[in-house]
Design an enzyme around this catalytic site. Structure first.
Site, PDB file in Angstrom:
ATOM      1  N   ARG A   3       1.170  -1.880  -0.477  1.00  0.00           N
ATOM      2  CA  ARG A   3      -0.114  -0.291   0.384  1.00  0.00           C
ATOM      3  C   ARG A   3       0.850   1.085  -0.149  1.00  0.00           C
ATOM      4  O   ARG A   3       0.472   2.266   0.573  1.00  0.00           O
ATOM      5  CB  ARG A   3      -0.709   0.043   1.241  1.00  0.00           C
ATOM      6  CG  ARG A   3      -2.115  -0.995   1.598  1.00  0.00           C
ATOM      7  CD  ARG A   3      -2.890  -1.479   0.081  1.00  0.00           C
ATOM      8  NE  ARG A   3      -3.438  -2.726   0.127  1.00  0.00           N
ATOM      9  CZ  ARG A   3      -3.051  -3.848  -0.804  1.00  0.00           C
ATOM     10  NH1 ARG A   3      -2.281  -3.778  -0.508  1.00  0.00           N
ATOM     11  NH2 ARG A   3      -3.917  -4.509   0.117  1.00  0.00           N
TER      12      ARG A   3
ATOM     13  N   SER B  88     -11.469  -0.779   2.951  1.00  0.00           N
ATOM     14  CA  SER B  88     -11.045  -1.212   3.915  1.00  0.00           C
ATOM     15  C   SER B  88     -10.269   0.080   4.667  1.00  0.00           C
ATOM     16  O   SER B  88      -9.276   1.048   3.619  1.00  0.00           O
ATOM     17  CB  SER B  88      -9.795  -2.114   3.529  1.00  0.00           C
ATOM     18  OG  SER B  88     -10.154  -3.125   2.983  1.00  0.00           O
TER      19      SER B  88
ATOM     20  N   GLU C 140      -5.423   3.387   6.015  1.00  0.00           N
ATOM     21  CA  GLU C 140      -4.618   2.728   4.691  1.00  0.00           C
ATOM     22  C   GLU C 140      -5.593   4.234   3.768  1.00  0.00           C
ATOM     23  O   GLU C 140      -4.686   4.411   2.970  1.00  0.00           O
ATOM     24  CB  GLU C 140      -5.504   1.928   3.758  1.00  0.00           C
ATOM     25  CG  GLU C 140      -5.087   1.368   2.700  1.00  0.00           C
ATOM     26  CD  GLU C 140      -5.712   0.505   2.369  1.00  0.00           C
ATOM     27  OE1 GLU C 140      -6.122   0.616   0.910  1.00  0.00           O
ATOM     28  OE2 GLU C 140      -5.370  -0.942   3.373  1.00  0.00           O
TER      29      GLU C 140
END
Length: 337
Positions: A153, A223, A319
């Protein structure tokens, strides 16, 4: 002022000083980048916590080109194209390789920034190059995959090239010799010898839809937290306390844990402040019921981080990109261990 509430899927009330919609990358040559700006795609991984005192530049250019080579399909797509729509377009033409990444919201331009991934596949597995606008030199430049410095990520676009490079086009390279990746979750039940890209895609879509709310029905940003990567010794110690804890090896010294499991195991499913709630069907997702603001969201993030740190000695990183009045911010619980 321009409202941003409908331009990010978490749908908090916010505005920006000005909004620039890019349908042709040539428009970037005419923009003054000396004042604050933020690049936005579909707004599925950005949350505006408050009014933004700058220009939001929304990438909305379109176009997909597919070139068949001896061993690969080379796919060039504009930054404003929908990721999910591209995956489905390729599957309809019998081109596999992205099926594990189906239903990930967002645009092509956002995909390398996050190095999007799901069910054992990451963009890094298929990325060939990106093209974009270099703000300092005011020129279009091409970066190969190595130059993108893709990590979990993560990418160079979050670090050295942050606010310096605007992705306008992404090129992928998909092998003709398709190999299914069935190592995660419900995909393990599929037969390696008979499975097709379409079958994998359907399984992934069914799984995602069973866990993740539709942002058009219940506002969310997918998410919310990264799966933490910890030392193997710490993972082993936790596994002795929690034998059912999911753990995935990263290398000989590190393991990746499931942030959603940690949040659920800490008893935080359904935790709510204001209209912000930990989603009951997937603890990795935060939802916005409305009548909420950025302070509510920040309070929920801090409570989750503090609880996970206290119970597991693990620092959870969000995130999702959080945007304050002057630009992107990070909310981080300090590690005491």
């Amino acid at each position: 002022m321009h409202s941003l509430q409908s331009l990010h899927t978490f749908s908090l009330p916010a505005s920006c000083s000005s909004l620039l919609r890019i349908t042709d990358p040539a428009q970037l040559y005419d923009h003054d980048f000396s004042t604050p700006f933020y690049i936005l795609g579909e707004g599925s991984n950005s949350v505006f916590l408050s009014d933004y005192a700058g220009t939001v530049i929304q990438m909305a250019n379109r176009g997909v080109a597919i070139e068949e080579q001896a061993n690969h399909y080379v796919v060039r797509a504009a930054a404003g194209e929908s990721w999910h729509a591209l995956v489905m377009h390729l599957l309809a033409q019998g081109i596999g390789g992205l099926e594990n990444l189906v239903l990930i919201p967002g645009t092509l331009g956002a995909a390398p920034i996050q190095n999007i991934g799901a069910y054992g596949v990451e963009l890094a597995d298929v990325l060939y190059q990106v093209r974009g606008f270099d703000i300092a030199s005011r020129t279009m430049q091409t970066l190969d995959k190595a130059a993108c410095e893709l990590g979990y990520r993560d990418s160079v676009f979050k670090h050295a090239l942050k606010d310096r490079f605007i992705i306008t086009e992404v090129t992928l390279q998909l092998p003709k010799q398709w190999q299914p990746v069935l190592s995660y979750g419900p995909l393990k039940t599929l037969c390696h010898e008979t499975v097709t890209p379409q079958v994998v895609a359907e399984q992934v879509m069914a799984t995602r839809r069973s866990k993740l709310p539709d942002p058009q029905v219940l506002a969310n940003a997918g998410s919310f937290f990264k799966n933490p990567v910890v030392d193997k010794a710490q993972a082993d110690a936790l596994a002795s306390r929690y034998p059912d804890m999911p753990s995935f090896p990263v290398d000989a010294q590190h393991c990746k844990l499931a942030a959603g499991w940690l949040i659920e195991r800490a008893g935080l499913k359904g935790y709510q402040q204001g209209g912000i709630r930990v989603y009951e069907r997937q603890a990795l997702v935060l939802v916005n019921e409305g009548h909420s603001n950025g302070e509510d969201l920040k309070a929920v993030i801090c409570h989750i981080q503090h609880t996970i740190l206290t119970q597991f000695d693990i620092v959870l990183e969000h995130e999702v990109r959080l945007i304050g009045p002057q630009g992107e911010i990070t909310i981080q619980e300090a590690h005491y261990g």
